[in-house]
Motif scaffolding. Structure first.
Motif, PDB file in Angstrom:
ATOM      1  N   ASN A 190       0.830  -1.213   0.000  1.00 46.07           N
ATOM      2  CA  ASN A 190       0.000   0.000   0.000  1.00 46.07           C
ATOM      3  C   ASN A 190       0.862   1.260   0.000  1.00 46.07           C
ATOM      4  O   ASN A 190       0.512   2.266  -0.632  1.00 46.07           O
ATOM      5  N   ALA A 191       1.980   1.195   0.720  1.00 52.45           N
ATOM      6  CA  ALA A 191       2.876   2.352   0.757  1.00 52.45           C
ATOM      7  C   ALA A 191       3.474   2.620  -0.622  1.00 52.45           C
ATOM      8  O   ALA A 191       3.556   3.775  -1.067  1.00 52.45           O
ATOM      9  N   ILE A 192       3.886   1.559  -1.312  1.00 54.35           N
ATOM     10  CA  ILE A 192       4.436   1.717  -2.665  1.00 54.35           C
ATOM     11  C   ILE A 192       3.356   2.222  -3.620  1.00 54.35           C
ATOM     12  O   ILE A 192       3.611   3.083  -4.477  1.00 54.35           O
TER      13      ILE A 192
ATOM     14  N   ASP B  37       3.613  10.203  -7.290  1.00 58.17           N
ATOM     15  CA  ASP B  37       4.836  10.559  -8.015  1.00 58.17           C
ATOM     16  C   ASP B  37       4.464  11.359  -9.269  1.00 58.17           C
ATOM     17  O   ASP B  37       3.695  10.884 -10.108  1.00 58.17           O
ATOM     18  N   PRO B  38       5.011  12.558  -9.428  1.00 52.37           N
ATOM     19  CA  PRO B  38       4.623  13.400 -10.577  1.00 52.37           C
ATOM     20  C   PRO B  38       5.227  12.953 -11.908  1.00 52.37           C
ATOM     21  O   PRO B  38       4.709  13.295 -12.972  1.00 52.37           O
ATOM     22  N   SER B  39       6.304  12.184 -11.855  1.00 51.44           N
ATOM     23  CA  SER B  39       6.973  11.819 -13.107  1.00 51.44           C
ATOM     24  C   SER B  39       6.526  10.447 -13.595  1.00 51.44           C
ATOM     25  O   SER B  39       6.311   9.524 -12.807  1.00 51.44           O
TER      26      SER B  39
ATOM     27  N   SER C  94       8.984   3.052 -12.602  1.00 55.16           N
ATOM     28  CA  SER C  94      10.008   2.373 -11.804  1.00 55.16           C
ATOM     29  C   SER C  94       9.411   1.772 -10.531  1.00 55.16           C
ATOM     30  O   SER C  94       9.695   0.628 -10.169  1.00 55.16           O
ATOM     31  N   LYS C  95       8.572   2.558  -9.878  1.00 53.59           N
ATOM     32  CA  LYS C  95       7.954   2.077  -8.632  1.00 53.59           C
ATOM     33  C   LYS C  95       6.972   0.942  -8.909  1.00 53.59           C
ATOM     34  O   LYS C  95       6.842   0.010  -8.107  1.00 53.59           O
TER      35      LYS C  95
END
Length: 301
Positions: free
Chosen positions: A126-128, A135-137, A143-144
């Protein structure tokens, strides 16, 4: 060095008596203030202490009378039929009930075993996921997401209560956790159905007793005894803000809303010939039915 006056009061006269009188007055005023604060301005404390003692004694007698009434009621043929039906319903449900309860206990243990592993893994996932969403990019998100997918492919071991172990990846772990919880819900619903006839039969016994007893049952009186024994003096206040009403009547008139009929005579200690001010204050409301439509908590006293 200046010369001392001939009649210096500090040297020629003792003020010990004055100091002693002042000290006595100060101590007396201290005790008076304590008495005034703790007693004179709070007479309800004495009332509540008397209430606890007298109502406790009354309940003890009431419980004995109620027990005798129940004993007489148990000889009634209608009561005996209802009691027999309740025992029969319980006996018929017992084998199935015991099996289902054991099944629920086993499921709880399995759920806990899976939960001990799954909780941390889900929290990390959940954190990821949150980081991906914030993440704006685009490259960062990609990547995440890759890291999350790789994480969910990992395999973890769950050790069950019987000692055997099983391996699950994230998806399988989540499915197993939900599967066990769904099964427990299903078994619990089945148990409720099994217990329904028992509950209904017991309710009929309880309703019959309540309908044929003048006062409360012994178990109900025990509840009042527990509440009374645990009571600590505290001011009772009703605050109706809409009407700008603040009532503290029940700080002394403790018996107004009690479920048992309280009279001045019943609140008078044994050996005392006439009801005193405490006994007069502890009586029931003269029209208890009125309280059903005139709730003091809503309308004040």
């Amino acid at each position: 060095m200046p010369e001392l006056p001939e009649n210096d009061p500090v040297v020629s006269k003792s003020y010990a008596l004055h100091y002693a009188v002042a000290m006595v007055l100060l101590i007396a005023s201290l005790f008076w203030a304590l008495w005034d604060e703790g007693w004179a301005q709070r007479p309800w404390i004495a009332y509540q202490k008397q209430w606890k003692e007298r109502y406790g004694a009354f309940l003890k007698t009431a419980k004995s009378k109620s027990a005798r009434s129940v004993s007489d009621l148990e000889k009634d043929s209608d009561y005996q039929k209802l009691e027999q039906a309740a025992r029969q319903a319980d006996a018929e449900a017992k084998p199935h009930r015991d099996a289902l309860q054991k099944q629920i206990i086993d499921l709880n243990a399995k759920i806990l075993a899976v939960q001990n592993v799954f909780t941390d893994k889900r929290a990390y996932a959940n954190a990821i996921t949150y980081e991906i969403e914030t993440d704006p990019s685009a490259s960062g998100k990609k990547s995440k997401q890759k890291d999350l997918d790789e994480y969910k492919k990992k395999v973890w071991t769950v050790e069950y209560p019987d000692g055997h172990k099983e391996k699950y990846d994230f998806r399988q772990l989540e499915e197993k956790y939900n599967e066990l919880k769904d099964e427990r819900t299903k078994v619990s619903a089945e148990l409720a159905d099994v217990l329904k006839p028992v509950t209904e039969a017991n309710n009929k016994v309880t309703e019959y007793v309540s309908a044929h007893l003048v006062d409360l049952t012994p178990s109900q009186i025990e509840g009042l005894q527990k509440k009374t024994s645990e009571w600590d003096p505290t001011i009772q206040q009703i605050n109706v803000a809409e009407a700008n009403i603040v009532d503290r009547c029940e700080s002394c008139h403790m018996g107004i809303r009690e479920p048992l009929k309280l009279t001045a005579a019943s609140m008078t200690p044994k050996g005392q010939k006439r009801p005193d001010e405490y006994a007069q204050a502890f009586v029931s409301h003269p029209e208890p039915e009125l309280l059903k439509i005139h709730d003091p908590d809503k309308f004040g006293c």
